[in-house]
Design a protein around this motif. Structure first.
Motif, PDB file in Angstrom:
ATOM      1  N   ILE A 277      13.181  13.152  11.184  1.00 28.03           N
ATOM      2  CA  ILE A 277      12.819  14.106  12.234  1.00 28.03           C
ATOM      3  C   ILE A 277      13.326  13.604  13.587  1.00 28.03           C
ATOM      4  O   ILE A 277      13.756  12.456  13.710  1.00 28.03           O
ATOM      5  CB  ILE A 277      11.295  14.382  12.277  1.00 28.03           C
ATOM      6  CG1 ILE A 277      10.506  13.150  12.689  1.00 28.03           C
ATOM      7  CG2 ILE A 277      10.813  14.943  10.953  1.00 28.03           C
ATOM      8  CD1 ILE A 277       9.023  13.415  12.905  1.00 28.03           C
ATOM      9  N   ALA A 278      13.260  14.457  14.590  1.00 26.07           N
ATOM     10  CA  ALA A 278      13.734  14.113  15.932  1.00 26.07           C
ATOM     11  C   ALA A 278      12.994  12.876  16.454  1.00 26.07           C
ATOM     12  O   ALA A 278      11.780  12.744  16.239  1.00 26.07           O
ATOM     13  CB  ALA A 278      13.521  15.293  16.878  1.00 26.07           C
ATOM     14  N   PRO A 279      13.693  11.979  17.133  1.00 36.76           N
ATOM     15  CA  PRO A 279      13.073  10.728  17.594  1.00 36.76           C
ATOM     16  C   PRO A 279      11.818  10.917  18.455  1.00 36.76           C
ATOM     17  O   PRO A 279      10.838  10.192  18.284  1.00 36.76           O
ATOM     18  CB  PRO A 279      14.182  10.047  18.397  1.00 36.76           C
ATOM     19  CG  PRO A 279      15.455  10.600  17.838  1.00 36.76           C
ATOM     20  CD  PRO A 279      15.127  12.011  17.428  1.00 36.76           C
TER      21      PRO A 279
ATOM     22  N   SER B   4       8.167  19.979  10.881  1.00 37.66           N
ATOM     23  CA  SER B   4       9.382  19.407  10.295  1.00 37.66           C
ATOM     24  C   SER B   4       9.046  18.551   9.079  1.00 37.66           C
ATOM     25  O   SER B   4       9.701  18.636   8.037  1.00 37.66           O
ATOM     26  CB  SER B   4      10.130  18.552  11.328  1.00 37.66           C
ATOM     27  OG  SER B   4      10.592  19.335  12.394  1.00 37.66           O
ATOM     28  N   LEU B   5       8.019  17.716   9.222  1.00 37.97           N
ATOM     29  CA  LEU B   5       7.620  16.875   8.092  1.00 37.97           C
ATOM     30  C   LEU B   5       7.161  17.704   6.904  1.00 37.97           C
ATOM     31  O   LEU B   5       7.532  17.438   5.760  1.00 37.97           O
ATOM     32  CB  LEU B   5       6.485  15.931   8.522  1.00 37.97           C
ATOM     33  CG  LEU B   5       6.865  14.745   9.394  1.00 37.97           C
ATOM     34  CD1 LEU B   5       5.612  14.015   9.864  1.00 37.97           C
ATOM     35  CD2 LEU B   5       7.788  13.807   8.642  1.00 37.97           C
ATOM     36  N   GLN B   6       6.376  18.726   7.183  1.00 38.29           N
ATOM     37  CA  GLN B   6       5.886  19.587   6.108  1.00 38.29           C
ATOM     38  C   GLN B   6       7.055  20.244   5.375  1.00 38.29           C
ATOM     39  O   GLN B   6       7.086  20.259   4.141  1.00 38.29           O
ATOM     40  CB  GLN B   6       4.949  20.639   6.661  1.00 38.29           C
ATOM     41  CG  GLN B   6       4.367  21.535   5.579  1.00 38.29           C
ATOM     42  CD  GLN B   6       3.446  22.615   6.168  1.00 38.29           C
ATOM     43  OE1 GLN B   6       3.585  23.010   7.314  1.00 38.29           O
ATOM     44  NE2 GLN B   6       2.506  23.058   5.360  1.00 38.29           N
ATOM     45  N   ALA B   7       8.009  20.759   6.132  1.00 41.22           N
ATOM     46  CA  ALA B   7       9.165  21.415   5.501  1.00 41.22           C
ATOM     47  C   ALA B   7       9.953  20.434   4.651  1.00 41.22           C
ATOM     48  O   ALA B   7      10.364  20.754   3.521  1.00 41.22           O
ATOM     49  CB  ALA B   7      10.066  22.027   6.565  1.00 41.22           C
ATOM     50  N   MET B   8      10.141  19.214   5.142  1.00 44.30           N
ATOM     51  CA  MET B   8      10.887  18.214   4.369  1.00 44.30           C
ATOM     52  C   MET B   8      10.110  17.774   3.128  1.00 44.30           C
ATOM     53  O   MET B   8      10.705  17.645   2.052  1.00 44.30           O
ATOM     54  CB  MET B   8      11.162  16.982   5.238  1.00 44.30           C
ATOM     55  CG  MET B   8      12.237  17.198   6.258  1.00 44.30           C
ATOM     56  SD  MET B   8      12.452  15.675   7.175  1.00 44.30           S
ATOM     57  CE  MET B   8      13.043  16.338   8.721  1.00 44.30           C
ATOM     58  N   LEU B   9       8.825  17.550   3.273  1.00 43.54           N
ATOM     59  CA  LEU B   9       8.033  17.059   2.142  1.00 43.54           C
ATOM     60  C   LEU B   9       7.868  18.133   1.066  1.00 43.54           C
ATOM     61  O   LEU B   9       7.899  17.822  -0.121  1.00 43.54           O
ATOM     62  CB  LEU B   9       6.683  16.536   2.617  1.00 43.54           C
ATOM     63  CG  LEU B   9       6.768  15.271   3.477  1.00 43.54           C
ATOM     64  CD1 LEU B   9       5.418  14.948   4.091  1.00 43.54           C
ATOM     65  CD2 LEU B   9       7.298  14.104   2.660  1.00 43.54           C
TER      66      LEU B   9
ATOM     67  N   ASP C 237       0.811  -1.214   0.000  1.00 43.04           N
ATOM     68  CA  ASP C 237       0.000   0.000   0.000  1.00 43.04           C
ATOM     69  C   ASP C 237       0.848   1.269   0.000  1.00 43.04           C
ATOM     70  O   ASP C 237       0.320   2.361   0.121  1.00 43.04           O
ATOM     71  CB  ASP C 237      -0.957   0.006   1.192  1.00 43.04           C
ATOM     72  CG  ASP C 237      -0.200   0.013   2.521  1.00 43.04           C
ATOM     73  OD1 ASP C 237       0.995  -0.285   2.520  1.00 43.04           O
ATOM     74  OD2 ASP C 237      -0.835   0.312   3.536  1.00 43.04           O
ATOM     75  N   ALA C 238       2.155   1.137  -0.099  1.00 38.96           N
ATOM     76  CA  ALA C 238       3.030   2.315  -0.019  1.00 38.96           C
ATOM     77  C   ALA C 238       3.372   2.795  -1.427  1.00 38.96           C
ATOM     78  O   ALA C 238       4.191   2.221  -2.102  1.00 38.96           O
ATOM     79  CB  ALA C 238       4.299   1.991   0.756  1.00 38.96           C
TER      80      ALA C 238
ATOM     81  N   ARG D 153       6.239   6.419   0.610  1.00 34.16           N
ATOM     82  CA  ARG D 153       7.692   6.287   0.784  1.00 34.16           C
ATOM     83  C   ARG D 153       8.316   7.618   1.187  1.00 34.16           C
ATOM     84  O   ARG D 153       9.204   7.656   2.031  1.00 34.16           O
ATOM     85  CB  ARG D 153       8.336   5.755  -0.493  1.00 34.16           C
ATOM     86  CG  ARG D 153       8.170   4.254  -0.662  1.00 34.16           C
ATOM     87  CD  ARG D 153       9.003   3.731  -1.820  1.00 34.16           C
ATOM     88  NE  ARG D 153       8.544   4.224  -3.113  1.00 34.16           N
ATOM     89  CZ  ARG D 153       7.534   3.699  -3.805  1.00 34.16           C
ATOM     90  NH1 ARG D 153       6.882   2.672  -3.326  1.00 34.16           N
ATOM     91  NH2 ARG D 153       7.184   4.194  -4.966  1.00 34.16           N
ATOM     92  N   ARG D 154       7.848   8.697   0.594  1.00 34.31           N
ATOM     93  CA  ARG D 154       8.382  10.026   0.950  1.00 34.31           C
ATOM     94  C   ARG D 154       8.090  10.360   2.405  1.00 34.31           C
ATOM     95  O   ARG D 154       8.948  10.879   3.113  1.00 34.31           O
ATOM     96  CB  ARG D 154       7.776  11.105   0.034  1.00 34.31           C
ATOM     97  CG  ARG D 154       8.304  11.052  -1.386  1.00 34.31           C
ATOM     98  CD  ARG D 154       7.731  12.143  -2.280  1.00 34.31           C
ATOM     99  NE  ARG D 154       8.068  13.462  -1.755  1.00 34.31           N
ATOM    100  CZ  ARG D 154       7.180  14.442  -1.585  1.00 34.31           C
ATOM    101  NH1 ARG D 154       5.916  14.271  -1.898  1.00 34.31           N
ATOM    102  NH2 ARG D 154       7.571  15.613  -1.114  1.00 34.31           N
ATOM    103  N   VAL D 155       6.883  10.042   2.848  1.00 33.77           N
ATOM    104  CA  VAL D 155       6.514  10.313   4.240  1.00 33.77           C
ATOM    105  C   VAL D 155       7.373   9.457   5.174  1.00 33.77           C
ATOM    106  O   VAL D 155       7.892   9.951   6.180  1.00 33.77           O
ATOM    107  CB  VAL D 155       5.008  10.061   4.482  1.00 33.77           C
ATOM    108  CG1 VAL D 155       4.670  10.126   5.963  1.00 33.77           C
ATOM    109  CG2 VAL D 155       4.175  11.065   3.692  1.00 33.77           C
ATOM    110  N   GLN D 156       7.541   8.177   4.852  1.00 31.37           N
ATOM    111  CA  GLN D 156       8.363   7.296   5.687  1.00 31.37           C
ATOM    112  C   GLN D 156       9.804   7.798   5.767  1.00 31.37           C
ATOM    113  O   GLN D 156      10.409   7.804   6.842  1.00 31.37           O
ATOM    114  CB  GLN D 156       8.344   5.860   5.157  1.00 31.37           C
ATOM    115  CG  GLN D 156       7.018   5.157   5.339  1.00 31.37           C
ATOM    116  CD  GLN D 156       6.625   5.026   6.795  1.00 31.37           C
ATOM    117  OE1 GLN D 156       7.447   4.844   7.666  1.00 31.37           O
ATOM    118  NE2 GLN D 156       5.327   5.140   7.058  1.00 31.37           N
ATOM    119  N   GLN D 157      10.355   8.231   4.641  1.00 26.40           N
ATOM    120  CA  GLN D 157      11.726   8.767   4.633  1.00 26.40           C
ATOM    121  C   GLN D 157      11.817  10.022   5.494  1.00 26.40           C
ATOM    122  O   GLN D 157      12.759  10.204   6.242  1.00 26.40           O
ATOM    123  CB  GLN D 157      12.161   9.085   3.198  1.00 26.40           C
ATOM    124  CG  GLN D 157      12.324   7.871   2.314  1.00 26.40           C
ATOM    125  CD  GLN D 157      13.553   7.072   2.696  1.00 26.40           C
ATOM    126  OE1 GLN D 157      14.543   7.607   3.161  1.00 26.40           O
ATOM    127  NE2 GLN D 157      13.465   5.774   2.494  1.00 26.40           N
TER     128      GLN D 157
END
Length: 133
Positions: free
Chosen positions: A80-82, A122-127, A65-66, A71-75
């Motif tokens: 991001i910080a743990p 952080s996720l938004q900035a990376m994506l 289902d990926a 895959r981009r979200v998982q990467q």
């Protein structure tokens, strides 16, 4: 390693079941905390070993289902910080309420919400940044 942690989680639950107090924490939250602590213990003990044998190759095939977006979200999640990643996984992937997730992480609900907000930013900035390629 995941199988070892899962097995050790159930062994610990069996041995320390009397330590769980109804009303203090939900049982599933307590189980999650035991498993998470065992994962943290393993990561702390992790050492690099020099060996002549090559490790098993990870299966690079995408999950059924990926898609590319998944895959981009998982990467991005891995970058991001743990603690932010832990909060996001508990709330969005394991579908815990903020109260449950805060209990599992042993933080206040306000602290959890702060971790979620920073993690989402952080996720938004990376994506968005990854999409500019």
């Amino acid at each position: 390693e995941a199988e070892d942690v899962a097995q050790e989680t159930f062994v610990r639950i069996w041995r320390h079941a009397s330590g769980w107090r109804q009303g203090h924490a939900r049982f599933d939250t307590w189980v999650h905390r035991v498993a998470l602590n065992l994962c943290y213990d393993r990561l702390r003990r992790r050492r690099e070993w020099v060996t002549d044998e090559l490790p098993e190759a990870a299966d690079e095939a995408p999950l059924p289902d990926a898609g590319d977006e998944g895959r981009r979200v998982q990467q991005a999640l891995l970058r991001i910080a743990p603690r932010q990643r832990e909060a996001i996984v508990l709330v969005y992937y394991q579908e815990m309420s903020n109260i449950e997730a805060a209990g599992a992480m042993q933080v206040s609900v306000d602290a959890l919400e702060s971790l979620l907000a920073r993690g989402r930013r952080s996720l938004q900035a990376m994506l968005i940044g990854d999409g500019d390629d």
